[in-house]
Design a protein around this motif. Sequence first.
Motif, PDB file in Angstrom:
ATOM      1  N   VAL A 165     -13.963 -20.909 -15.547  1.00  0.00           N
ATOM      2  CA  VAL A 165     -12.956 -21.654 -16.306  1.00  0.00           C
ATOM      3  C   VAL A 165     -11.792 -20.739 -16.660  1.00  0.00           C
ATOM      4  N   ASP A 166     -12.111 -19.533 -17.115  1.00  0.00           N
ATOM      5  CA  ASP A 166     -11.063 -18.584 -17.494  1.00  0.00           C
ATOM      6  C   ASP A 166     -10.218 -18.175 -16.297  1.00  0.00           C
ATOM      7  N   TYR A 167     -10.821 -18.163 -15.121  1.00  0.00           N
ATOM      8  CA  TYR A 167     -10.057 -17.855 -13.912  1.00  0.00           C
ATOM      9  C   TYR A 167      -8.941 -18.889 -13.717  1.00  0.00           C
ATOM     10  N   LEU A 168      -9.265 -20.165 -13.836  1.00  0.00           N
ATOM     11  CA  LEU A 168      -8.233 -21.196 -13.722  1.00  0.00           C
ATOM     12  C   LEU A 168      -7.214 -21.068 -14.851  1.00  0.00           C
ATOM     13  N   ARG A 169      -7.709 -20.797 -16.048  1.00  0.00           N
ATOM     14  CA  ARG A 169      -6.823 -20.684 -17.204  1.00  0.00           C
ATOM     15  C   ARG A 169      -5.854 -19.507 -17.055  1.00  0.00           C
ATOM     16  N   SER A 170      -6.264 -18.482 -16.322  1.00  0.00           N
ATOM     17  CA  SER A 170      -5.410 -17.306 -16.165  1.00  0.00           C
ATOM     18  C   SER A 170      -4.149 -17.602 -15.370  1.00  0.00           C
ATOM     19  N   GLY A 171      -4.071 -18.801 -14.772  1.00  0.00           N
ATOM     20  CA  GLY A 171      -2.857 -19.192 -14.073  1.00  0.00           C
ATOM     21  C   GLY A 171      -1.720 -19.593 -15.004  1.00  0.00           C
ATOM     22  N   CYS A 172      -2.003 -19.826 -16.268  1.00  0.00           N
ATOM     23  CA  CYS A 172      -0.953 -20.210 -17.210  1.00  0.00           C
ATOM     24  C   CYS A 172       0.085 -19.094 -17.310  1.00  0.00           C
ATOM     25  N   LYS A 173       1.342 -19.470 -17.319  1.00  0.00           N
ATOM     26  CA  LYS A 173       2.404 -18.481 -17.415  1.00  0.00           C
ATOM     27  C   LYS A 173       3.653 -19.119 -18.006  1.00  0.00           C
ATOM     28  N   PRO A 174       4.525 -18.339 -18.584  1.00  0.00           N
ATOM     29  CA  PRO A 174       5.748 -18.900 -19.177  1.00  0.00           C
ATOM     30  C   PRO A 174       6.650 -19.494 -18.112  1.00  0.00           C
ATOM     31  N   LYS A 175       7.491 -20.426 -18.542  1.00  0.00           N
ATOM     32  CA  LYS A 175       8.366 -21.119 -17.602  1.00  0.00           C
ATOM     33  C   LYS A 175       9.230 -20.149 -16.815  1.00  0.00           C
ATOM     34  N   SER A 176       9.613 -19.047 -17.422  1.00  0.00           N
ATOM     35  CA  SER A 176      10.457 -18.067 -16.723  1.00  0.00           C
ATOM     36  C   SER A 176       9.759 -17.463 -15.515  1.00  0.00           C
ATOM     37  N   ALA A 177       8.435 -17.548 -15.464  1.00  0.00           N
ATOM     38  CA  ALA A 177       7.667 -16.982 -14.355  1.00  0.00           C
ATOM     39  C   ALA A 177       7.236 -18.027 -13.333  1.00  0.00           C
ATOM     40  N   TRP A 178       7.619 -19.299 -13.532  1.00  0.00           N
ATOM     41  CA  TRP A 178       7.244 -20.333 -12.570  1.00  0.00           C
ATOM     42  C   TRP A 178       7.935 -20.089 -11.232  1.00  0.00           C
ATOM     43  N   ARG A 179       7.234 -20.353 -10.165  1.00  0.00           N
ATOM     44  CA  ARG A 179       7.757 -20.158  -8.821  1.00  0.00           C
ATOM     45  C   ARG A 179       7.459 -21.394  -7.958  1.00  0.00           C
ATOM     46  N   ILE A 180       7.947 -21.354  -6.742  1.00  0.00           N
ATOM     47  CA  ILE A 180       7.781 -22.442  -5.776  1.00  0.00           C
ATOM     48  C   ILE A 180       7.175 -21.844  -4.510  1.00  0.00           C
ATOM     49  N   GLY A 181       5.992 -22.291  -4.135  1.00  0.00           N
ATOM     50  CA  GLY A 181       5.352 -21.810  -2.912  1.00  0.00           C
ATOM     51  C   GLY A 181       5.164 -22.964  -1.936  1.00  0.00           C
ATOM     52  N   THR A 182       5.861 -22.927  -0.819  1.00  0.00           N
ATOM     53  CA  THR A 182       5.861 -24.055   0.126  1.00  0.00           C
ATOM     54  C   THR A 182       5.070 -23.714   1.380  1.00  0.00           C
ATOM     55  N   GLU A 183       4.282 -24.643   1.846  1.00  0.00           N
ATOM     56  CA  GLU A 183       3.485 -24.468   3.056  1.00  0.00           C
ATOM     57  C   GLU A 183       3.775 -25.616   4.021  1.00  0.00           C
ATOM     58  N   HIS A 184       3.805 -25.293   5.299  1.00  0.00           N
ATOM     59  CA  HIS A 184       3.926 -26.371   6.279  1.00  0.00           C
ATOM     60  C   HIS A 184       3.163 -25.997   7.548  1.00  0.00           C
ATOM     61  N   GLU A 185       2.654 -27.033   8.210  1.00  0.00           N
ATOM     62  CA  GLU A 185       1.923 -26.881   9.464  1.00  0.00           C
ATOM     63  C   GLU A 185       2.665 -27.620  10.572  1.00  0.00           C
ATOM     64  N   LYS A 186       2.459 -27.169  11.811  1.00  0.00           N
ATOM     65  CA  LYS A 186       3.137 -27.798  12.958  1.00  0.00           C
ATOM     66  C   LYS A 186       2.256 -27.674  14.199  1.00  0.00           C
ATOM     67  N   PHE A 187       2.413 -28.634  15.096  1.00  0.00           N
ATOM     68  CA  PHE A 187       1.626 -28.660  16.325  1.00  0.00           C
ATOM     69  C   PHE A 187       2.320 -27.846  17.411  1.00  0.00           C
ATOM     70  N   GLY A 188       1.615 -26.879  17.982  1.00  0.00           N
ATOM     71  CA  GLY A 188       2.123 -26.188  19.150  1.00  0.00           C
ATOM     72  C   GLY A 188       1.731 -26.932  20.412  1.00  0.00           C
ATOM     73  N   TYR A 189       2.646 -26.977  21.380  1.00  0.00           N
ATOM     74  CA  TYR A 189       2.313 -27.642  22.637  1.00  0.00           C
ATOM     75  C   TYR A 189       2.985 -26.918  23.807  1.00  0.00           C
ATOM     76  N   GLN A 190       2.412 -27.109  24.988  1.00  0.00           N
ATOM     77  CA  GLN A 190       2.925 -26.481  26.204  1.00  0.00           C
ATOM     78  C   GLN A 190       4.043 -27.350  26.797  1.00  0.00           C
ATOM     79  N   LEU A 191       5.148 -26.734  27.112  1.00  0.00           N
ATOM     80  CA  LEU A 191       6.305 -27.479  27.574  1.00  0.00           C
ATOM     81  C   LEU A 191       6.083 -28.174  28.914  1.00  0.00           C
ATOM     82  N   ASP A 192       5.255 -27.607  29.771  1.00  0.00           N
ATOM     83  CA  ASP A 192       5.115 -28.182  31.110  1.00  0.00           C
ATOM     84  C   ASP A 192       4.184 -29.387  31.163  1.00  0.00           C
ATOM     85  N   ASN A 193       3.255 -29.506  30.206  1.00  0.00           N
ATOM     86  CA  ASN A 193       2.320 -30.631  30.263  1.00  0.00           C
ATOM     87  C   ASN A 193       2.058 -31.289  28.901  1.00  0.00           C
ATOM     88  N   LEU A 194       2.686 -30.782  27.856  1.00  0.00           N
ATOM     89  CA  LEU A 194       2.590 -31.307  26.492  1.00  0.00           C
ATOM     90  C   LEU A 194       1.221 -31.127  25.856  1.00  0.00           C
TER      91      LEU A 194
END
Length: 507
Positions: free
Chosen positions: A79-108
């Motif tokens: 529980v304390d591990y989750l609670r340790s994420g609390c931080k002042p607004k000045s320390a808030w950040r934005i972490g963005t993740e995205h996934e994409k499909f790789g494909y072969q150009l000659d045959n898709l």
Amino acid sequence: MSARCIAPRVSGVGGQRLARIPPQHTTTQEQKIRKLAPHSRRVGGARHGGACASSAGASDPTAASTAVAAAPLTEKDLVDYLRSGCKPKSAWRIGTEHEKFGYQLDNLKPIEYEAHVKLLLEALVERFNWEPMMEGGLIIGAKLDGQSVTLEPGGQFELSGAPLENLHLTCAEVHSHLYQVKTVAKELGVAFLGMGFQPKWAVEDTPVMPKGRYKIMKEYMPKRGTRGLDMMFRTCTIQVNLDFSSEEDMIRKFRTSLALQPIATALFANSPFADGKPSGMKSLRSDVWTDTDPDRTGTLAWVYEDGFGFEAYTKYVLDVPMYFVYRDGIYHDVTGQSFRTFMEGKLPDFPDERPTLDDWEQHLTTCFPEVRLKRYMEMRGADGGPWSQICALPAVWVGLLYDEQALADAEALVSDWTSEEREYLRTAVTKDGLQTPFRDGTVQSVAIDMVRISKEGLIRRRCNEENFVDGLMEMATSGKTSADRLLDLYENEWAGDIDNIYKKLTY
């Protein structure tokens, strides 16, 4: 302009490095937590940013192969591990993740590990100074300055971004990443597609990446639900990781964002095809999650009950069956077993051994609700999509959750929704998107309000970020999402030829 928006300069399109965000201080709570498990290190994951990571993800398990703890973990420690994420607004950040499909150009066809993925990752290391991430002697990812590139089970490429101060840095980070990946991909005869669901190829056509945890999950998924393999091999998403200041702040943001997650699903719907034809869904990716391992998915109706907080979420995760234990470079299959049993030192394959915080961090990543809590919150309701949507997804949630007035307005928007209505929206929007019937109208009207509130919040941030949601407002007011436009193209201009989508949505 707000002081938090005056950030270090980011290198150009092809630059090797993004500006570093100054490390945040280590809280007393974080110091205490880390003393409990000195071998639980936070390394390499692109979702980290200093000692009290603002958008930190689970640690890279390959860096912690020894399980040694100063004292057995207790439920309070978790529980304390989750609670340790609390931080002042000045320390808030934005972490963005995205996934994409790789494909072969000659045959898709989907990209393969030896012929494409391995060479792509090695090129990132050799040309752009990324650090390799290895497993079993094979390169399975790369990391640089708080970012990481990792592999999903079917070779989907994921960028997990560094925790950044504003949305301009987020978009610059994505732009730099796409430049690097596209440059190498072109030489290898491959490209990347921005969609939420693989439009053409089946699970059987998709190579499996050489990661131990995926082997375990592939064998276990068909035992719990019917769509788990589709989720693993045929879906891509965009998500954002955001901070909270206190348990009360976390509760407000969690409840509000969980209620609005189906509206985001409708807005970002971009997966209407499967097996070369329309699937009948606007967001097939989201629909797949409704029949994937019910032990670790769902709408979490109990979040709206009295008593929700860090302790309640910890108890929920403790009741989610385990997938694996990582030791000495090997993922050990413990599917279906209990983390509580592990804490008691009674796992059959690990007698008298107890978990470290690394084990807890990894277990947290095996829960898949639409909003996931770690030491930050993950918004998980959106389909993968083009560059503009990669910027728009974090923007809409930052506007809603990082401005106090916007958060209050968003709370008011969903305050009288019933549990039955929230459950209905979760499933109904996957088929009908913005046109989903809701009360006296449709989800479209809710989406308009949601984006309006977000834009007002972004304006009050004084970072000149509000234009990032203009495309969403256009979709909301027109009622036409990416999925709607793609279906129209398929039926008309493309004359039913799904291969055209590779031209339309390639990065």
